[in-house]
Structure formats: C-alpha cells, structure tokens
Design a protein around this motif. Sequence first.
Motif, PDB file in Angstrom:
ATOM      1  N   ARG A  99       0.780  -1.033  -0.209  1.00  0.00           N
ATOM      2  CA  ARG A  99       0.020  -0.362   0.006  1.00  0.00           C
ATOM      3  C   ARG A  99       1.450   1.536  -0.328  1.00  0.00           C
ATOM      4  NH1 ARG A  99      -3.328  -0.744   4.453  1.00  0.00           N
ATOM      5  NH2 ARG A  99      -4.209  -1.652   3.261  1.00  0.00           N
ATOM      6  N   CYS A 131       2.256   1.461  -3.848  1.00  0.00           N
ATOM      7  CA  CYS A 131       1.233   2.620  -4.780  1.00  0.00           C
ATOM      8  C   CYS A 131       1.275   3.934  -4.362  1.00  0.00           C
ATOM      9  CB  CYS A 131       0.204   2.123  -4.233  1.00  0.00           C
ATOM     10  SG  CYS A 131       0.479  -0.318  -4.635  1.00  0.00           S
ATOM     11  N   ARG A 132       1.454   4.724  -2.816  1.00  0.00           N
ATOM     12  CA  ARG A 132       0.992   5.306  -2.077  1.00  0.00           C
ATOM     13  C   ARG A 132       2.378   6.639  -3.208  1.00  0.00           C
ATOM     14  NH1 ARG A 132       0.025   5.764   2.193  1.00  0.00           N
ATOM     15  NH2 ARG A 132      -1.293   4.114   2.012  1.00  0.00           N
ATOM     16  N   GLU A 133       3.335   5.813  -2.659  1.00  0.00           N
ATOM     17  CA  GLU A 133       4.861   6.134  -3.201  1.00  0.00           C
ATOM     18  C   GLU A 133       4.596   6.739  -5.129  1.00  0.00           C
ATOM     19  OE1 GLU A 133       7.683   5.207   0.384  1.00  0.00           O
ATOM     20  OE2 GLU A 133       8.244   5.297  -1.635  1.00  0.00           O
ATOM     21  N   SER A 161      -2.337   3.090  -8.572  1.00  0.00           N
ATOM     22  CA  SER A 161      -4.469   3.496  -7.690  1.00  0.00           C
ATOM     23  C   SER A 161      -3.978   1.862  -6.871  1.00  0.00           C
ATOM     24  CB  SER A 161      -4.833   2.959  -8.677  1.00  0.00           C
ATOM     25  OG  SER A 161      -5.630   2.936  -8.066  1.00  0.00           O
ATOM     26  N   GLU A 162      -4.587   2.486  -5.731  1.00  0.00           N
ATOM     27  CA  GLU A 162      -4.462   1.548  -4.534  1.00  0.00           C
ATOM     28  C   GLU A 162      -5.276   0.145  -4.821  1.00  0.00           C
ATOM     29  OE1 GLU A 162      -3.054   4.069  -0.433  1.00  0.00           O
ATOM     30  OE2 GLU A 162      -4.627   2.117   0.107  1.00  0.00           O
TER      31      GLU A 162
END
Lengths: 148, 938, 67
Positions: free
Chosen positions: A47, A50-52, A56-57
């Motif tokens: 997660r 993905c954010r970094e 898309s989560e």
Amino acid sequence: MIAIHVGQLARKLGVHRNTVTNWINSGKLKATATVGKKYLIDKNVFRIFCREYGISENILQELIGNETVPSKGDLPFTQNLNFNSKEVTMSAKPIGSVLVVGGGIAGMQATLDLANSGYFVHLVEKSSGIGGAMAQLDKTFPTNDCAM
Amino acid sequence: MSEVVDVSGEVGNFVVKVKKNPRYIDMEKCIACGLCAQKCPRKVDDEFNLGLNQRTSAYIKYGQSVPLKYAIDGETCIYLKRGKCKACEKFCPTSAINFEDQEEIVDLNVGAVILSPGFKPFDPSGFDFYGYGKIPDVVTSLEYERLLSSGGPCMGHLVRPSDHREPKSIAWIQCVGSRNTNRCENGYCSSVCCMYAIKEALVTAEHIAGEGLKQSIFYMDIRSHGKDFDRFYESAKAKGVRFVKARPHTIEAGQDNCGVTMRYAQEDGQVMIEHFDMAVLSIGLEPTTDVKQLADIFKLDLNQYRFAKTSDFSPACSNRPGVYVAGAFQTPKAIPRAVTEASTAAVEATTALIRSRGELTQQKIYPSERSIANEEVRIGVFICSCGINISGIINVDEVARYARSLPHVVHVENNLFSCSADTQEMMAKKIVEHSLNRIIIAACTPRTHEALFQETLQETGLNPYLVEMANIRNQNAWVHQREPEMATAKAKDQVRMAIAKAALSVPIERTKVNVIPKALVIGGGVAGMQTALSLADQNFETVLLEKSDRLGGNAWKVNTTDQGEAIRPYLESLIKRVETHSNIQVLKNASVTSAKGSVGNFSGTVQVNGGQREIAYGVAVLAIGGRESRPEEYLFGQDPRVITHLDLDAMLRDDPASLKKAQSIVFIQCVGSRDERRPYCSRICCTHSVKAVIHLKGLNPKMNVYVLYRDIRTYGEREDLYRKARDLGVLFISYGPERKPAVSLDGKDLTVKTYDPILRMPISIAVDHVVLAAAMEANDSHELTELYKCAANADGFLNEAHPKLRPVDMSVDGLFVAGLCNYPKPLNETIAQAKAAAARAAVILSQTEMTLDAIKSFVTDKCDGCALCLDVCPYRAIKLENYQAANGQGHFRIATDKALCKGCGLCSATCPKGGVYVHGFTMDQLRAQVVAALEDVA
Amino acid sequence: MAEKFEPVILGFLCNWCAYAGGDLAGVGRLQYPANMRAVRVMCSGMVHPDLVLEAFNRGADGVIMMG
C-alpha cells in the motif's frame, strides 16, 4: 500477505516484468522469494509502495481478491482526549512513528507499548545505555526485588 | 548517545533533529568482551556509581547494560585528547574501535514525541550544615544504593567510606532538597524518599550480620501513601527501625573523621546529640539541568519548579499537541506511576496517529517448516571462541574433537564469533549441506542469544526449538578463569549434556490464538469511561458496563481536582463523548454473569436490565471503583454536624452560606484508615483536607480551622497546598493512634478534645463542624475475581501483575485494572491509569493473532485423571475433563489451557505417572541431562 | 588418597532467577569452583523428585536446587 508471480504483478501494474524484478532487487519493493517463483509482499508495504509511486490502491484490492482490507482511519481525527486544549485536525495522514526522548523506565515502557501496538519508535538516550535511574537502585520495595 | 537539538512541524508530522554523539566503538562489531576496558590506562570517576569508584575511558555503563556494547568517553580518552595511546584498538579482537567516529546530525520524521528525560538527584553540597562532601561518612541515598548493590563499588558488602568498616548505626535524614523553600527552591515533596529510606534501612539489615545494627530515620511526615506501603512502614517499625520526628540541623564529623555527630531537637523541644557510624541524606528529585533547553526546543510550558505543566484531566499531554510527557519530567513520582504514565503517554500518541497504525512496522516471514519426523537424529555442534573470551580459558579444539566422538554428531566446527551475521549465514548453509536437524551452540547464555539462533534455524526451515545452547562462556570460561583444565572438562560435559537433551528434542509449535478486536470495560466511572474512550478512539469496539443507571461514579461528588480544576464540565463532556461515540456501546444496570476463555478470546454473558446477553471480547478492563466509607466513630451519624469529605464538598456546592457562618471547624484525618481494620493509607484525604481548608479560609478568613493528623501526606506538588494552608493560619496538630482525638456532645455544643504534643497538654476546641477524612474502600470485587480467577489484596483492592513494572496489567493475561478499585488515587492518577490500561489493552487488540511461547505443558496418554496437578498449578491452567480412551474406556483426564500455561512445570514435578510434561523440558530430556552430566562418575 | 576430593554436584537452575544469576556472575567475573554441572529448568518447581534420586543414584555427591 500477497503471493504473486513477477509477471502477474507486471501485467496488473502495466509495466515490464524486468521493472518489477528491478524494484524487488533494489529493495524499492520489499518482497520475499517463496516457492514456485512467487514473491510474498506485505499488504501494508504494498500500500505504501502504491502511494509513493502514484499507483491506484484498487490494484491491491484486486490482488487480494475477496479478502477485505480492514479500513483504517474511518473516523475523522481529533485530538479529543486533551480536554482543555483546542481540537487539532489534520488533513494529511500522520506519520506512523514516534520519538521517545529518554531511556529510563518511563521512556522504555512507552517505547515498548508503542512498538507493540504497531508504531515505529525512535528512542533517544543521552548516555551509552538505557535503564536510567532505576538501574542504579539496588532493590525496590515492597518485594525487595532486584531493581534490574 | 544522542540528544534532540531542534524540532519543527506539528502533530502527525514533526521533523526532529537528533545529534548522535560518537561512541568510537562500532556497535555491530563490539561483542562486549571488555578487553578495551581492561587495557585502557585512563581512569576516571564512574558516574554510574556516583564517583564512588573508578572506571576507564573505554567503558560500559553497567554490567547488564542495554545495548551491551562498550563506548569510549571522548572527554577523557587519552588518544582523543592528546593523540596517543590506542591501547584499546590494539587489543580489540573484532576491530570494533573506530576513532574516526564523528558526531552526526540526523533528521527523524515522526508523528509524535514523548518526552521522558527523567530527573536529577538533588545535590546537597550546598547545605554546609550537613557536611556532605566534607565528612566522608555522609552520603546521599543514591550513593547508599550503590554501596548496597552487588554491582556497586563494594560488591554488595556494605562498608562506610571513611575506614571501610561495617557501619553499625546509620541515620537517614529525610526531605533533603525537598519540602524546603529556605535553603533551596524545592517546595514540593519528592514523593519517593520516605519509601526508599525505609527500604534501605530494611535492606541494610540483610547486609550487616550479627546483633546491634541500629537504623534511625529522621522525618517530618512519613509518606507511605502507596499500595501496601503502610504495611511496609509498619513492618519496618516492627523490625526495629527507629523513626524520629525531627529535622536534624547540624552534622559534624566524628572522632578521627569517622562517623558523624548529629544535633536535633525533639518534638518537645529538647536538643539531642547523638553519634552515628554513618548518615544518609535522603535527597529529593529535581528536574534535569537541561530541562529548560528541552522545553525551549519543544516550546513547552514548565511550572514554577520546572516540571512540565499538564492538566489533571490529561496528565500526559503537554501544552503542545503531539508532544507528550512521562515520568518524573511531569512531577516527582515513584516507579509504578512512572510506568503507568508512560503507557498513558503512549496511548495519547497512538490516538493521535491512529490512521497510520502499522504503516512503518513490518512482520518477518520465514519459509515453511521442514518436517523431521522420519529423519534420524543429525546433530551439528558449533563451538564459539567468542574472540578469546572462551578460547582464552577453554581449549575449544579439544572440546570440538570430543564432540565429534559423541553419538548422533555429524558436524562440528569452531567459530570465532558464533553470533556474528556472517556466521549465521554460514551456519544456515551447513544446516542444509549436512541435513542437520538438531543444533548445539556452545557459546554464551541462552537467555540473551537463544532467540538469535532460533531465528537462524527458522530461516532454514527448521523448527526453532531444535537448537540447544551450552553456556560455556558466562557459566564457565568467565567464572573459572584460574582453572583452564577444569573449565575444559566442564565444557565437554556441558556439550555432552546439551547433545543428550537435543537428541530428544522434537519440533514444537507456537500456538496462535485469534484476537477478538473488542474490549469489555467494567465500571462506568471516570476510569472506565476514559479507558473506553481511549480504546474507541483507536477504532476498537468497546462495551462499557455500568451497574447503576448513571455514568460518572464518584466524580459527581467531588468539586475540583488537586490543581483546582472544576470537575463537573469535564465529567459532563466525558459522558457525552462516551455516550455518542460510534465505537462504544454503553450498557447500564449491567453486570458480568459469566466469563470463560483467555487473552484475546474471552466470552460470556452479561446481565442487562434483568436480561442476559452473550458477548465476546479480546480483553477486559476492570474499573469497578471504590467509595468513601461510613465512619463508625467521632459521633458520625449521631450528630449532623459531623460530616465526611464528600458531605463537605456537597455543602460547599449547595450551601456555602451556612459554612461561611461557621467560626470553628475541625478536620480529623485517617478516620478508618491506617488502623487494624484498614491498614492502608487512603492517599487522597490529606490533599482533600488541605484543599478544603483553603477553600473555607477563602469563604471566611476569620474562621478557626484545625486539622488533626497523623502524617500529612501531600505528596508531590500538593505540598504547596499544605504550605498555603499553614500560611493562612490553619492549625495542624498531630496525634498518634494511641491517643486519638475525641468528639463529644455537651448539651448542644460540639467539642473536640485532643492532645497537643508541642504544648504537651490536652486541648479542647468548641466547633461548628467536624469533618472526617473517612477511609476509601474498594467496591466489592468478589464476583469478578471468581469469574476471572484474578486476585484482590487483603484490603479488597484488585491486584496488578507486578507492583512496579506492570502496574495496570493483572496477573491474568488480557485483564487490566484502573482507578479506585486498584487503590485510592486522585482524579489525575485515575485518568492516567485508565488511559494506560487502554494502551496496554491496545497492544493485544492491535494484533490479529497472538503467538504464544511454545514452552507449555502437554498431557500424555499416561494421565489417568488423578487430578493431583490441579491444585499446584499457579495459573489455574489445568482442568479435568471426561476422556474417551482409544480402547473405548472412559475416564477423567486433564486438559491444559495453552493460553494460561506459563510452562513452569509444577504439574510435571507433581505427577507420579508421567502424565504431563513441559515441551522442551520433558522428563526424558531432563533425565538425559542428568545421566549425561554424571556419565564419568564411577 | 592421592588426589584431592572433588565433589560432583548437579545443579537445577531456574531460568528466571538462578540461571540469570549464574550469567551475571560471569559478567561480573566472579570466580567459583568448577564442580557443578547445571541443568536449566523453567522453574525449580519443575524438578521431579525422581530426577534428584536419579542424580544421587548415578553418583552425584550433591544436588543443588536454585530458584
């Protein structure tokens, strides 16, 4: 835990399989090799990854299929325990780590509680070892246990 | 070796600059062999032992230091100061010395900060009348702790500094640097000195053999206001410790500069001169010297004594959101409170960062475990030299040669350092290469290193319980340095014993239990509500049970906190938040009727308004509260003018006018406390009385107010209230339990008679009201202790797992305690403990499953249900069940609860039939060790 | 007797106190005779009486329980 082949993951993310291999080898994406050329990736690690990288989560949701991700932080944050102070709201997601200054009995206990409930802790101690004043005591009452 | 130099940002996102001072020793490489300290030529005072002895510049803080790594003191090191020496570098076996080490500034990005910098022991050098620093046999209490300690400068054989002889008469002088506004600025009580002085006096008796030891404690008030503290005080009196109510004014050196001569005035004014072999100054706690700097960096408010300013309603929150405080930084406090409030600070931080829980922590993954069920025993033996720590004494080659000759051993090797990372890798390779399925590590102690080797085994797919350690360092090479041959022979025996045991080892599974992420909180007072709220704020579902139809408990009856903050608005807002919180279910008129299960997994029924309801929960918090007792003396209940504290608070709320008219009010302390029936101190009454008398003097400054007391116990900064009350002209008159005051009715006039020890005569006071400091009692916990198999002490207060180190956990895992049911305490301490209970509970609730240690008892087929073991199990982990044997016959048989069992093995020692064993310590394994140990004996 | 009598002593050491104390003796370099062979147990209460008898039976001169 997500168990996945490099190829599968590459297709989901729309990148070349070598890219995924490079991420894993360079440590950008923490994954552990397991049986059948599959890799194990921690959900939380993925997660954050993905954010970094602006992925898309939802992909995470797809990857773990029907397994639901426990929702976190559904409640709006308020520093509502501090009765007399102004309520503080935060828009950005807070950082999940805590700094503890002082490695005496209080600092150590706080550190343990935090680390054991899922927070990364930095413990800063001025001297060369933790323990503080309690380590200097010979015994503690009422049991007269050794203070160590 | 680091300190904070700067901080920016706000809660959720701070950037903290931390200065890492150079250690000059590489922590990765240091193996704590101590050679650097042995070779270092520079001697300096050892600050850990307060300069009572010396250490070298290359040093370790104390024997059990964590991390167990040496450091070089840059201030005194000869090389770092004068550019020559490097003796340590030459001798270090792992090249861990690094004189290039530099100071380093790192930026840490954190969501919250907890400050617990501790305290500084008061330095009495400025008090010339005590002669500290000039008279050798005047020491501080902390120095005395080191003199007593087996790790201290006298190795635990107490001698006085002047002539190194055993002292036979020792005087303790209390309140040195506390409760003093004349000679220092510390008007507060340090809260801990009375108890440590009593402890030191009692421990001294264990050190000094023979008759004639005399311990005298010179005090103003003995403040034993903690749980079971008064019992400790009484036991000290019974054991002959002398308590003298006096503050000595001069100490002079004795003959030949040995011992001390002390002058003091007795309560009746008579001046006494007495000689002691030694005097101990019971020094108070002060804020650390850099506290101002720390406060400036974090922009914190400090109070007049330079302790962190906090509200009684949020004792761990500083004025800056996201910065929390713990320990003696907030106010002087004893260890249990420091530990409790550390958890309080932790819960404040986790609540602030709840949306990011688990984001930065990781779980380690191991390959799946290899089955060894059908394999023959293949043992690998790794013998560690530990640099020269082991090989310097023990002939490791000979031990290795010997190990090769033993049955089942297929691989043996020596390692320079078995614990180093590269050896671990190598070990893993050898395990695979030789298909090893039992591993012996002959090195240091399993207590510190077993986990490391277990992990190595796990990484290769072996069960972690297939490793066995032979402790040839701590319990051999280090303790038999003068007998290398005997040591080598012993090492061989140790290896043989380990092999004998390991050959019988089988894989053991670590049991896992699923955790129900839900909490049950019993009691709807402030303690229960705060716990529930803290847990709910961390996204845990919480059920709050209240036996009555109204939340709030005792807090409705009290007006202000000790700092004078109004309780009502806080209480009303707390109730509102609890009742409207989406994660809290409040059940009123409710009680627990049954409970089973264990940590992570409780279930049972609760009765709500007469109906039964099933609930399941992972943890339970007991906050069932306490109450003010109804006095049975001093005409209470016979004359309406004799009232209790809570009655007075009600009058101050509802009818201050009638009190304003009063001309004379007497407070009587310790009514029903510290007597035979309740041999404990109710802790809150002294402060409540001085708070009330200040209030009354405010209503009518001309009112005559008397407080009849035994010891005034306004601990911590509450001492200011006591001083203020005296300044306002309130008369404090002490009485002893043998000469209690009397309240009598003379026609319509109420009179209090007591004995004034200073005037040395009885006095009689005509009064309008008598206010009794009625004892606090715990609510009845009998049913709950039965249901949960937990315990209360003789006074009815629920017991914690450990009075110092686990002050909110109960002895049953998964149960926590908060508030008055644990011990009488003021509101701020109740709130702190409630939040601490939430922190401790959250540690369990935040895991999805809990791994239990595998060292547990298990039942064998030989059990015939004789039930001898049921009574000996201290954890009540064994129960009797019906069992259907393979041959169809039914009989009783025991079953052990893995979650409750701690693996102590009392059952296995009790069982006459071999019906129950402990994993990893079966009878066969222990017998094999006994046999192997005695193999060479004729 | 040509040799000095060297007793063989078997010790049962509780993991939480006596064994830890034994380790600390090492850290403090306290010296004591090398006659004892230690068996680590999780609690001194775990030691079955049979084990003690077994030890004497096999020639131990002494058994010390430390816990």
